[in-house]
Motif scaffolding. Structure first.
Motif, PDB file in Angstrom:
ATOM      1  N   CYS A 151      23.753   9.067  28.644  1.00  0.00           N
ATOM      2  CA  CYS A 151      22.714   7.748  28.437  1.00  0.00           C
ATOM      3  C   CYS A 151      22.698   6.319  29.329  1.00  0.00           C
ATOM      4  N   TYR A 152      22.131   6.690  30.817  1.00  0.00           N
ATOM      5  CA  TYR A 152      22.283   5.437  31.324  1.00  0.00           C
ATOM      6  C   TYR A 152      21.567   4.427  30.738  1.00  0.00           C
TER       7      TYR A 152
ATOM      8  N   PHE B  44      17.834   7.176  31.430  1.00  0.00           N
ATOM      9  CA  PHE B  44      17.827   8.290  32.043  1.00  0.00           C
ATOM     10  C   PHE B  44      18.890   9.108  31.361  1.00  0.00           C
ATOM     11  N   ILE B  45      18.894  10.259  31.203  1.00  0.00           N
ATOM     12  CA  ILE B  45      19.780  11.006  30.237  1.00  0.00           C
ATOM     13  C   ILE B  45      21.232  11.634  31.451  1.00  0.00           C
TER      14      ILE B  45
ATOM     15  N   ASP C 204      23.066  12.646  21.091  1.00  0.00           N
ATOM     16  CA  ASP C 204      22.969  13.957  20.294  1.00  0.00           C
ATOM     17  C   ASP C 204      22.201  14.532  20.845  1.00  0.00           C
ATOM     18  N   GLN C 205      21.178  13.912  21.864  1.00  0.00           N
ATOM     19  CA  GLN C 205      20.477  15.190  22.222  1.00  0.00           C
ATOM     20  C   GLN C 205      19.929  15.020  24.118  1.00  0.00           C
TER      21      GLN C 205
ATOM     22  N   GLU D 291      13.250   8.328  21.169  1.00  0.00           N
ATOM     23  CA  GLU D 291      14.249   7.482  20.076  1.00  0.00           C
ATOM     24  C   GLU D 291      15.691   7.541  20.058  1.00  0.00           C
ATOM     25  N   VAL D 292      15.921   8.676  21.078  1.00  0.00           N
ATOM     26  CA  VAL D 292      16.772   9.023  21.207  1.00  0.00           C
ATOM     27  C   VAL D 292      17.885   7.797  22.465  1.00  0.00           C
ATOM     28  N   VAL D 293      17.221   7.821  23.393  1.00  0.00           N
ATOM     29  CA  VAL D 293      17.668   6.350  23.797  1.00  0.00           C
ATOM     30  C   VAL D 293      17.296   5.033  23.361  1.00  0.00           C
TER      31      VAL D 293
END
Length: 287
Positions: free
Chosen positions: A125-126, A113-114, A38-39, A44-46
């Motif tokens: 996100c990879y 990474f994003i 989402d971001q 926390e996203v990753v």
């Protein structure tokens, strides 16, 4: 997690500028996959993305599937994920589209990474398994960002625009190649359909009347020509004699044994024919 772009000023980079500017740095890693987030950034996203893809990894292992090995190439132009044998580019993430890069301090193998996708504009996100060199990969990408930024300042921003145009052209070339391949397949299907349409069915070939070398239907004594009856069931009328009779160059009418009656002969010829008929009758009577 540790963000790659906040390095200390006194920390030296691992690679020479020429290696990243003119070439690339390659790593052999395992590709866990990518997932939408989402971001564009955030620890926390990753973390959530890593947990999700690790769970999928365990499911694949339980089903007997292996995690694919890939080659990771890093340069000032971006990060590429390639097939290690064929060198076919599977993912090409341009550097200016990468918004976040981090390695997991609790698991030194995991690197992530994003990147913003160029087609869907979604943030992906990879996640990769790097065999305990995740921090090195993170620093390598950080150095690539540092060199790209310096080059941007030196060129006054023109270099970035040029790279964007080149990236757009490369994407257009890929789309045209895919479209060309699809059109070739459609053309091949149409050619096959045309060839099938040109071949006559077997039934029509068997019912065709054979002909001779002059393309004429041969005469058969078993099938004599019989005049067709009239529509009311009566016998067909005799062929009508033309009203205007054509004459030859001596002015005589042409002889037609089918339309010529007894009264049509001249008197001298008719008398001779009558005499011949009487003699024949007498001869047959004495016999």
């Amino acid at each position: 997690m540790n963000r790659a772009f906040n390095r200390k000023k006194d920390k030296s980079w691992m690679h020479t500028p020429e290696a990243l500017a003119k070439h690339f740095i390659a790593y052999n890693v395992k590709f866990l996959g990518h997932t939408e987030v989402d971001q564009p950034k955030g620890t926390e996203v990753v973390k959530d993305a890593v947990r999700k893809l690790k769970f999928q990894k365990h499911i694949k292992k339980s089903e007997g599937q292996k995690i694919p090995k890939v080659e990771l190439q890093i340069s000032i132009y971006g990060v590429k994920i390639l097939d290690p044998k064929s060198k076919e580019v599977q993912y090409n993430c341009q550097l200016h589209r990468i918004s976040f890069c981090a390695d997991d301090k609790t698991d030194k193998r995991i690197f992530t990474f994003i990147c913003k996708d160029s087609e869907s504009n979604k943030h992906l996100c990879y996640v990769l398994d790097s065999e305990k060199c995740a921090e090195e990969i993170t620093l390598t990408i950080g150095q690539a960002f540092d060199l790209a930024y310096k080059k941007f300042l030196e060129s006054g921003g023109k270099d970035v625009e040029t790279r964007k145009q080149i990236g757009g052209l490369q994407k257009r070339i890929q789309d045209l190649e895919a479209e060309n391949s699809e059109l070739k397949k459609q053309l091949q299907v149409l050619d096959e359909q045309l060839m099938i349409a040109q071949v006559p069915p077997g039934s029509s070939m068997s019912s065709k009347t054979p002909t001779d070398i002059f393309d004429m239907v041969p005469f058969s004594p078993m099938t004599p020509l019989v005049p067709l009856p009239a529509s009311n069931g009566s016998a067909p009328p005799p062929p009508a004699r033309p009203t205007e009779i054509s004459r030859d160059l001596f002015g005589a009418e042409p002889f037609d044994p089918f339309t010529c009656g007894a009264a049509d002969f001249p008197p001298d010829i008719q008398s001779k024919l009558d005499e011949m008929q009487r003699q024949r009758w007498r001869g047959s009577k004495w016999d």
